[in-house]
Write a protein that holds these residues in place. Structure first.
Motif, mmCIF file in Angstrom:
data_model
loop_
_atom_site.group_PDB
_atom_site.id
_atom_site.type_symbol
_atom_site.label_atom_id
_atom_site.label_comp_id
_atom_site.label_asym_id
_atom_site.label_seq_id
_atom_site.Cartn_x
_atom_site.Cartn_y
_atom_site.Cartn_z
ATOM 1 N N THR A 34 0.812 -1.216 0.000
ATOM 2 C CA THR A 34 0.000 0.000 0.000
ATOM 3 C C THR A 34 0.847 1.268 0.000
ATOM 4 O OG1 THR A 34 -0.135 -0.136 2.416
ATOM 5 C CG2 THR A 34 -1.926 -1.135 1.148
ATOM 6 N N GLU A 35 2.168 1.127 0.020
ATOM 7 C CA GLU A 35 3.063 2.278 -0.072
ATOM 8 C C GLU A 35 4.066 2.026 -1.193
ATOM 9 O OE1 GLU A 35 4.931 3.572 3.491
ATOM 10 O OE2 GLU A 35 3.094 3.433 4.702
ATOM 11 N N LEU A 36 4.556 3.110 -1.796
ATOM 12 C CA LEU A 36 5.552 2.947 -2.850
ATOM 13 C C LEU A 36 6.568 4.074 -2.840
ATOM 14 C CD1 LEU A 36 4.776 5.089 -5.349
ATOM 15 C CD2 LEU A 36 3.006 3.395 -5.787
ATOM 16 N N LEU A 37 7.774 3.732 -3.340
ATOM 17 C CA LEU A 37 8.844 4.697 -3.550
ATOM 18 C C LEU A 37 9.205 4.679 -5.022
ATOM 19 C CD1 LEU A 37 11.257 3.839 -0.573
ATOM 20 C CD2 LEU A 37 9.873 5.897 -0.784
ATOM 21 N N VAL A 38 9.247 5.837 -5.667
ATOM 22 C CA VAL A 38 9.613 5.926 -7.074
ATOM 23 C C VAL A 38 11.090 6.272 -7.175
ATOM 24 C CG1 VAL A 38 9.181 7.077 -9.268
ATOM 25 C CG2 VAL A 38 7.272 6.616 -7.706
ATOM 26 N N LEU A 39 11.866 5.412 -7.849
ATOM 27 C CA LEU A 39 13.306 5.607 -7.992
ATOM 28 C C LEU A 39 13.603 6.105 -9.402
ATOM 29 C CD1 LEU A 39 14.595 2.333 -6.262
ATOM 30 C CD2 LEU A 39 13.765 4.447 -5.223
ATOM 31 N N LYS A 40 14.210 7.275 -9.485
ATOM 32 C CA LYS A 40 14.509 7.883 -10.780
ATOM 33 C C LYS A 40 16.021 7.918 -11.017
ATOM 34 C CE LYS A 40 10.438 10.903 -10.757
ATOM 35 N NZ LYS A 40 9.949 12.298 -10.849
ATOM 36 N N GLY A 41 16.395 7.870 -12.272
ATOM 37 C CA GLY A 41 17.804 7.909 -12.633
ATOM 38 C C GLY A 41 18.027 7.475 -14.066
ATOM 39 N N HIS A 42 17.312 6.424 -14.454
ATOM 40 C CA HIS A 42 17.441 5.914 -15.824
ATOM 41 C C HIS A 42 16.809 6.882 -16.823
ATOM 42 C CE1 HIS A 42 19.272 1.980 -15.263
ATOM 43 N NE2 HIS A 42 18.533 1.839 -14.169
ATOM 44 N N TYR A 55 19.724 -7.044 0.615
ATOM 45 C CA TYR A 55 19.152 -5.692 0.651
ATOM 46 C C TYR A 55 19.585 -4.812 -0.520
ATOM 47 C CZ TYR A 55 23.689 -4.021 2.337
ATOM 48 O OH TYR A 55 25.030 -3.701 2.450
ATOM 49 N N ARG A 56 20.383 -5.329 -1.456
ATOM 50 C CA ARG A 56 20.829 -4.526 -2.598
ATOM 51 C C ARG A 56 20.428 -5.176 -3.920
ATOM 52 N NH1 ARG A 56 27.130 -3.744 -2.043
ATOM 53 N NH2 ARG A 56 26.932 -5.966 -1.529
ATOM 54 N N PHE A 57 20.189 -4.321 -4.910
ATOM 55 C CA PHE A 57 19.927 -4.827 -6.246
ATOM 56 C C PHE A 57 20.464 -3.849 -7.276
ATOM 57 C CE2 PHE A 57 16.261 -2.145 -5.442
ATOM 58 C CZ PHE A 57 15.916 -1.599 -6.678
ATOM 59 N N ALA A 58 20.638 -4.343 -8.500
ATOM 60 C CA ALA A 58 21.126 -3.528 -9.611
ATOM 61 C C ALA A 58 20.039 -3.438 -10.669
ATOM 62 C CB ALA A 58 22.396 -4.127 -10.203
ATOM 63 N N SER A 59 20.013 -2.308 -11.370
ATOM 64 C CA SER A 59 19.082 -2.127 -12.488
ATOM 65 C C SER A 59 19.870 -1.719 -13.724
ATOM 66 C CB SER A 59 18.038 -1.058 -12.147
ATOM 67 O OG SER A 59 18.664 0.208 -11.929
ATOM 68 N N LEU A 426 11.231 4.230 -14.997
ATOM 69 C CA LEU A 426 11.162 4.257 -13.537
ATOM 70 C C LEU A 426 11.338 2.888 -12.919
ATOM 71 C CD1 LEU A 426 8.076 6.615 -13.044
ATOM 72 C CD2 LEU A 426 10.500 7.258 -13.024
ATOM 73 N N ILE A 427 11.801 2.903 -11.675
ATOM 74 C CA ILE A 427 11.779 1.725 -10.802
ATOM 75 C C ILE A 427 10.891 2.091 -9.620
ATOM 76 C CG2 ILE A 427 13.147 0.233 -9.287
ATOM 77 C CD1 ILE A 427 15.548 0.956 -11.152
ATOM 78 N N ILE A 428 10.021 1.178 -9.234
ATOM 79 C CA ILE A 428 9.148 1.426 -8.082
ATOM 80 C C ILE A 428 9.410 0.361 -7.017
ATOM 81 C CG2 ILE A 428 6.764 1.499 -7.234
ATOM 82 C CD1 ILE A 428 5.900 2.706 -9.837
ATOM 83 N N LEU A 429 9.628 0.822 -5.793
ATOM 84 C CA LEU A 429 9.699 -0.073 -4.641
ATOM 85 C C LEU A 429 8.329 -0.100 -3.981
ATOM 86 C CD1 LEU A 429 13.082 0.760 -2.853
ATOM 87 C CD2 LEU A 429 12.555 -1.187 -4.311
ATOM 88 N N TRP A 430 7.735 -1.270 -3.933
ATOM 89 C CA TRP A 430 6.418 -1.436 -3.310
ATOM 90 C C TRP A 430 6.627 -1.965 -1.896
ATOM 91 C CZ3 TRP A 430 2.329 0.001 -6.434
ATOM 92 C CH2 TRP A 430 2.608 0.124 -7.803
ATOM 93 N N LYS A 431 6.005 -1.304 -0.935
ATOM 94 C CA LYS A 431 6.240 -1.612 0.470
ATOM 95 C C LYS A 431 4.964 -2.064 1.180
ATOM 96 C CE LYS A 431 10.623 -0.394 0.725
ATOM 97 N NZ LYS A 431 11.652 -1.353 1.129
ATOM 98 N N ASP A 432 5.159 -2.953 2.153
ATOM 99 C CA ASP A 432 4.070 -3.379 3.034
ATOM 100 C C ASP A 432 3.725 -2.198 3.941
ATOM 101 O OD1 ASP A 432 2.555 -4.370 5.189
ATOM 102 O OD2 ASP A 432 3.482 -6.351 5.064
ATOM 103 N N GLY A 433 2.561 -1.600 3.742
ATOM 104 C CA GLY A 433 2.182 -0.393 4.461
ATOM 105 C C GLY A 433 2.159 -0.568 5.967
ATOM 106 N N GLU A 434 1.632 -1.695 6.437
ATOM 107 C CA GLU A 434 1.553 -1.921 7.885
ATOM 108 C C GLU A 434 2.946 -2.040 8.494
ATOM 109 O OE1 GLU A 434 -0.939 -5.192 8.848
ATOM 110 O OE2 GLU A 434 -2.766 -4.285 8.011
ATOM 111 N N ARG A 435 3.847 -2.755 7.809
ATOM 112 C CA ARG A 435 5.211 -2.916 8.315
ATOM 113 C C ARG A 435 5.929 -1.571 8.359
ATOM 114 N NH1 ARG A 435 10.373 -3.582 6.291
ATOM 115 N NH2 ARG A 435 11.748 -4.895 7.574
#
Length: 458
Positions: A34-42, A55-59, A426-435
């Protein structure tokens, strides 16, 4: 709703066809994201995501740039420049020496006909290879032999120092599109509609490394788009015309096949769509994944669950998306996730159907009048229909709307959430809102306690 706000949406349906895609309301109780972070750069299409550690990833994508990200915070760790054209393949390349401190490296290949090794800790370029005669389309690391393979118009074998150990002769201009490791130092390479089995021969005495062709498999009718290993005994391929073939990984014989994904007689519970014509792209097996019990296939706009032991499809959703499904993965708790050219990411739950036992016609009295044979045939027909009917169904439990263009793939990070990449750059990180809410509250209480504004009682 966010996808509509950032300028996108699902493609409008033509007059000749009406969408039969499942929908879900805004209240998605089983969807934690229910939460998201938009990652910009590309600056162009983002096609690849690869996990480096927990905890790390490459795009990477068509802009030729590689970014390293923190999956928890969304922080951009490094921006790696070295390629001049789009990235065509990427894979982790971690150290296999137990005596050394484990180093996290990645290999990237590009349309500029180079391969670069990057250090994920420092963000520096370790080494670069520029001797390729064509674009490298796939990379595979064989940890057991401590070598890596590059596939293009030929197959090359390299060591960790990027020394070329051996290579095949020129195979085809189209090149190798996928590679998978097999037992006994073998690899399977997808070359057009053919599978070629290669054996790697390690140095023995005065002899050097060598790679030899041992078999050509020509069972597919069209180009192979998907190639995955299930375990040490089995691997699977999928083609442009909807063929799925299960192979023995040791003797390379065909164990089973499924070519009836779109045959309504095989999947009688699925309502056929009314179309003027059927594009070959709508039957393409774009992606495969497995949990060793089942193979999960992205076929056209649909997703299918093929049971390896039963050798048949046990569940399907023929129109899971409005456009072609590009990536699919199995999640915990009997869930699947799929993403599509229509810009959506959807979560499905595999649920068991309530099977109604086929009613058998009683024998005895009716047999006296010759009805026994007819009832036997009826029972056999009913049994056959029941055997062909999927035992499970896929229920839509989540619809993640954030991208405005085709979602190329995603990475699942467990409790850290989900990362998706798209043609919208864009890259989007989708997060568990309650957590995330709990973590913010915990952080706040800790800060208050440190400042002396709050005394925590245990």
């Amino acid at each position: 709703m966010l996808r509509w706000l950032i300028g996108g949406g699902r493609e409008p349906q033509g007059l000749a066809e009406k969408s039969s895609v499942q929908t879900i309301g805004e209240e998605q109780l089983q969807n934690p994201y229910t939460e998201l972070l938009v990652l910009k750069g590309h600056q162009d299409i983002v096609r690849f995501l690869v996990q480096i550690d927990d905890y790390r990833f490459a795009s990477a994508g068509d802009d030729g740039i590689i970014f390293l990200w923190n999956a928890q915070t969304g922080e951009k760790l490094f921006e790696l420049h070295g390629h001049t054209h789009k990235i065509t393949a990427i894979t982790p390349f971690s150290s296999s020496d137990a005596s050394e401190e484990k180093s996290h490296l990645i290999l990237t290949a590009s349309a500029d006909r180079t391969v670069i090794v990057w250090d994920c800790t420092s963000g520096r370029q370790v080494q670069k290879v520029s001797c390729f005669h064509s674009t490298v389309k796939c990379l595979t690391v064989l940890q057991r032999l401590d070598v890596w393979l590059s596939g293009g118009s030929d197959l090359c074998v390299w060591n960790r120092k990027l020394d070329l150990l051996c290579k095949t002769s020129h195979l085809t201009d189209a090149g190798i599109s996928a590679l998978v490791e097999l037992p006994k130092n073998c690899v399977a390479a997808a070359v057009g509609k053919e599978l070629i089995i290669f054996r790697l021969i390690a140095p023995n005495g005065s002899e050097d490394w060598s790679v030899v062709e041992v078999k050509h498999l020509v069972d597919h009718q069209d180009n192979i788009l998907s190639l995955i290993s299930i375990n040490d005994l089995t691997f699977v391929t999928g083609s442009h015309v909807g063929e799925l073939i299960v192979w023995d990984a040791v003797d390379w014989t065909k164990q089973a096949s499924e070519c009836n994904f779109w045959d309504s007689s095989v999947h009688p519970d699925v309502q056929p769509e009314i179309k003027l014509s059927q594009s070959p792209n709508e039957t393409s097996v774009k992606h495969l994944t497995s949990d060793e019990e089942c193979v999960f296939a992205a076929v056209g706009k649909g997703i299918y669950v093929y049971n390896l032991q039963m050798k048949r499809v046990i569940a399907c959703q023929r129109t899971a998306h409005d456009s072609s499904v590009l990536h699919i993965e199995k999640l915990p708790n009997r869930q699947l996730m799929s993403c599509s050219e229509d810009g959506s990411v959807r979560i499905w739950e595999l649920r068991e159907k309530q099977q109604l036992p086929a009613e058998s016609v009683p024998t005895g009295f009716f047999n006296m009048w010759g009805f026994g044979r007819a009832s036997k045939q009826a029972n056999q027909a009913a049994k056959k229909t029941q055997e062909n009917t999927p035992m499970y169904f896929l229920e839509l439990v989540g619809d993640l709307i954030g991208h405005s263009s085709a979602v190329q793939m995603f990475l699942y990070f467990g409790e850290l959430g989900l990362a998706t990449c798209s043609a919208d750059h864009l890259i989007i990180l989708w997060k568990d809102g309650e957590r995330e809410s709990r973590l913010r509250s915990l952080t706040l209480f800790q800060k208050l306690a440190q400042n002396g504004d709050l005394k925590l009682k245990f």
